[in-house]
Design a protein around this motif. Sequence first.
Motif, short mmCIF file in Angstrom:
data_model
loop_
_atom_site.label_atom_id
_atom_site.label_comp_id
_atom_site.label_asym_id
_atom_site.label_seq_id
_atom_site.Cartn_x
_atom_site.Cartn_y
_atom_site.Cartn_z
N VAL A 275 88.94 22.81 42.88
CA VAL A 275 89.33 22.19 44.14
C VAL A 275 89.05 23.16 45.27
O VAL A 275 88.80 24.36 45.04
CB VAL A 275 90.82 21.76 44.16
N VAL A 276 89.11 22.66 46.49
CA VAL A 276 88.97 23.50 47.67
C VAL A 276 90.23 23.38 48.50
O VAL A 276 90.81 22.29 48.65
CB VAL A 276 87.72 23.10 48.49
N ALA A 277 90.70 24.52 49.02
CA ALA A 277 91.89 24.55 49.88
C ALA A 277 91.43 24.62 51.33
O ALA A 277 90.62 25.49 51.69
CB ALA A 277 92.77 25.74 49.53
N LEU A 278 91.94 23.70 52.15
CA LEU A 278 91.56 23.64 53.56
C LEU A 278 92.78 23.91 54.43
O LEU A 278 93.88 23.44 54.10
CB LEU A 278 90.99 22.26 53.87
N PRO A 279 92.66 24.73 55.48
CA PRO A 279 91.43 25.07 56.19
C PRO A 279 90.70 26.33 55.72
O PRO A 279 89.63 26.63 56.25
CB PRO A 279 91.92 25.27 57.62
N SER A 280 91.23 27.09 54.78
CA SER A 280 90.60 28.36 54.42
C SER A 280 89.22 28.16 53.81
O SER A 280 88.35 29.02 53.95
CB SER A 280 91.50 29.12 53.44
N GLY A 281 89.01 27.05 53.09
CA GLY A 281 87.74 26.82 52.43
C GLY A 281 87.61 27.52 51.10
O GLY A 281 86.55 27.46 50.45
N ARG A 282 88.67 28.18 50.65
CA ARG A 282 88.62 28.89 49.37
C ARG A 282 88.65 27.91 48.21
O ARG A 282 89.37 26.92 48.24
CB ARG A 282 89.79 29.87 49.26
N ARG A 283 87.89 28.24 47.18
CA ARG A 283 87.84 27.40 45.98
C ARG A 283 88.68 28.03 44.88
O ARG A 283 88.75 29.26 44.75
CB ARG A 283 86.41 27.21 45.51
N THR A 284 89.31 27.17 44.09
CA THR A 284 90.13 27.62 42.98
C THR A 284 90.22 26.48 41.98
O THR A 284 89.53 25.47 42.13
CB THR A 284 91.53 28.04 43.47
N THR A 285 91.03 26.63 40.96
CA THR A 285 91.25 25.56 39.99
C THR A 285 92.74 25.24 39.90
O THR A 285 93.58 26.05 40.30
CB THR A 285 90.72 25.94 38.60
N ILE A 286 93.02 24.07 39.37
CA ILE A 286 94.41 23.66 39.21
C ILE A 286 94.95 24.22 37.90
O ILE A 286 94.41 23.96 36.82
CB ILE A 286 94.51 22.13 39.22
N LYS A 287 96.01 24.98 38.01
CA LYS A 287 96.63 25.60 36.84
C LYS A 287 97.65 24.68 36.20
O LYS A 287 97.70 24.54 34.97
CB LYS A 287 97.30 26.92 37.25
N LEU A 309 98.18 26.41 41.68
CA LEU A 309 96.78 26.81 41.67
C LEU A 309 96.58 28.10 40.88
O LEU A 309 97.51 28.91 40.73
CB LEU A 309 96.29 26.97 43.10
N ALA A 310 95.37 28.31 40.42
CA ALA A 310 95.07 29.49 39.61
C ALA A 310 95.05 30.76 40.46
O ALA A 310 95.29 31.85 39.93
CB ALA A 310 93.74 29.30 38.89
N ASP A 311 94.77 30.64 41.75
CA ASP A 311 94.70 31.81 42.63
C ASP A 311 95.72 31.70 43.75
O ASP A 311 96.12 30.60 44.13
CB ASP A 311 93.29 31.92 43.24
N GLU A 312 96.10 32.86 44.28
CA GLU A 312 97.02 32.88 45.41
C GLU A 312 96.23 32.56 46.68
O GLU A 312 95.30 33.28 47.04
CB GLU A 312 97.70 34.24 45.55
N ILE A 313 96.61 31.48 47.33
CA ILE A 313 95.94 31.04 48.55
C ILE A 313 97.01 30.72 49.59
O ILE A 313 98.06 30.14 49.26
CB ILE A 313 95.07 29.79 48.29
N ASP A 314 96.76 31.11 50.81
CA ASP A 314 97.71 30.85 51.89
C ASP A 314 97.59 29.39 52.33
O ASP A 314 96.67 29.02 53.05
CB ASP A 314 97.44 31.78 53.06
N LEU A 315 98.53 28.56 51.88
CA LEU A 315 98.58 27.15 52.24
C LEU A 315 99.95 26.84 52.81
O LEU A 315 100.96 27.39 52.36
CB LEU A 315 98.31 26.27 51.02
N SER A 316 100.00 25.94 53.76
CA SER A 316 101.28 25.52 54.34
C SER A 316 101.25 24.02 54.58
O SER A 316 100.24 23.35 54.35
CB SER A 316 101.55 26.28 55.65
N ARG A 317 102.37 23.49 55.07
CA ARG A 317 102.46 22.06 55.33
C ARG A 317 101.35 21.61 56.27
O ARG A 317 101.08 22.25 57.30
CB ARG A 317 103.82 21.72 55.94
N GLY A 318 100.69 20.50 55.91
CA GLY A 318 99.61 19.97 56.72
C GLY A 318 98.23 20.39 56.23
O GLY A 318 97.23 19.77 56.60
N ASP A 319 98.17 21.43 55.39
CA ASP A 319 96.89 21.80 54.79
C ASP A 319 96.54 20.82 53.68
O ASP A 319 97.38 20.01 53.26
CB ASP A 319 96.95 23.23 54.26
N VAL A 320 95.31 20.90 53.17
CA VAL A 320 94.81 19.90 52.24
C VAL A 320 94.17 20.57 51.03
O VAL A 320 93.43 21.56 51.18
CB VAL A 320 93.79 18.96 52.91
N ILE A 321 94.47 20.05 49.85
CA ILE A 321 93.76 20.40 48.62
C ILE A 321 92.88 19.21 48.27
O ILE A 321 93.36 18.08 48.21
CB ILE A 321 94.75 20.71 47.48
#
Length: 434
Positions: A275-287, A309-321
């Motif tokens: 999957v991709v985490a937005l807005p960062s654009g980082r890719r990871t997988t679902i753990k 998620l498999a990786d630590e990504i800075d996500l908050s309310r309103g962001d999208v996976i």
Amino acid sequence: MSVMGEIQRNSTHAGDDLGVLRFITAGSVDDGKSTLIGRLLHDTKTILEDQLAAVKRASRRRGHEEIDLSLLTDGLEAEREQGITIDVAYRYFATPRRKFIIADTPGHEQYTRNMVTGASTADVAIILIDARKGVLTQTRRHTCIAHLLGVRHIVVAINKMDLVDHAQPVFDRIRADFLALAGGLGIPDLRFIPMSALRGDMVVERGLVAREQRLDWYAGETLLQVLEGINIADESDALPARFPVQLVVRPGTSTDFRGYAGRLESGVLRVGEEVVALPSGRRTTIKEIALLDRQLPLAVAGDSVTLVLADEIDLSRGDVIATAATPPRAARSIDARICWLAAEAPNAAGRFVLKHTSRSVRARLARINDRIDINSFERQPTPAALAMNDIAHATLNLAKPIFVDPYASNRITGAFILIDEATNQTVAAGMIEA
């Protein structure tokens, strides 16, 4: 293979249950919308005895010799006093074949904005027309709104046929008039039914007219048969995955657990999927995919779950996976079809909050490109202003990006509302085009 084949939906009769059908009733004032819903509830034996007794008492107080089934849905005191529906009244019923969620939407032009609420999640729109009056301006408005909001199935219920002596020429004339107005809209599924909601003819049963042979010229199905048979293919699980984050879950400082809670609005997510985490654009997988205390192998559209998620990504309310291969578009400017809901015209210097899924951003109405003439469905370029219930094409500039799909392909990530910053009132509903 469809995901529907991989999981078992909650159903006691999975082989027979056609799922939930959401539909609205719409039309002009006094076309019989509330009576129609009351008839559906009454004739499918959904009403409790104490409810029925209360409606009978209320009918007698209003001087009616027979039961007034519209009182089952006209719950607001102001509605009963005025005899019109001013809010969206939701009711539920079921038959052995299907479950239904019904919304009685306002007929009076002043409350057309409420119709947008009911139509935004509907699979089917029932447009009622009084056989004595024919196609009216509100008929055109409601048809246009239902079409713009992506309702693919429209049933035109030509009501009160008993008041025109069940005349086929009346039905044929109204059908021809409606086809003329709908010709340019490209409605995929359009059906016509003659009926009398008050008498119960062609609603759940064929009614007295069948025995009296008053509608022997109509060989089609009753309204309930049509609703039971409409094939609403649940295509939301075939769309790219869109998971707006509603809450970051951190149980306590003694654990490294970090989950992202929300509702999967479309598509399917599986453990191990990229999957991709937005807005960062980082890719990871679902753990992990968690539902309360259970671990799930997958989630489908409509499921409220917590993703790890498999990786630590800075996500908050309103962001999208989202699906990594087909992510939504990041937009700082959008072109959209809007329905203006406020009594006051938009101020050129006005500032708004745009609410899109779980994300809220400041927005400015850059320009109004055109307005739809409700009588001809033609576009009127560069209107000077908008009035309440106007439908227009507009461009909005945003302070921060949102992650969107065209409304035509995704009714969740393609929709938004505008809130006036000064009054905190919802002033428009919008459907993103680009």
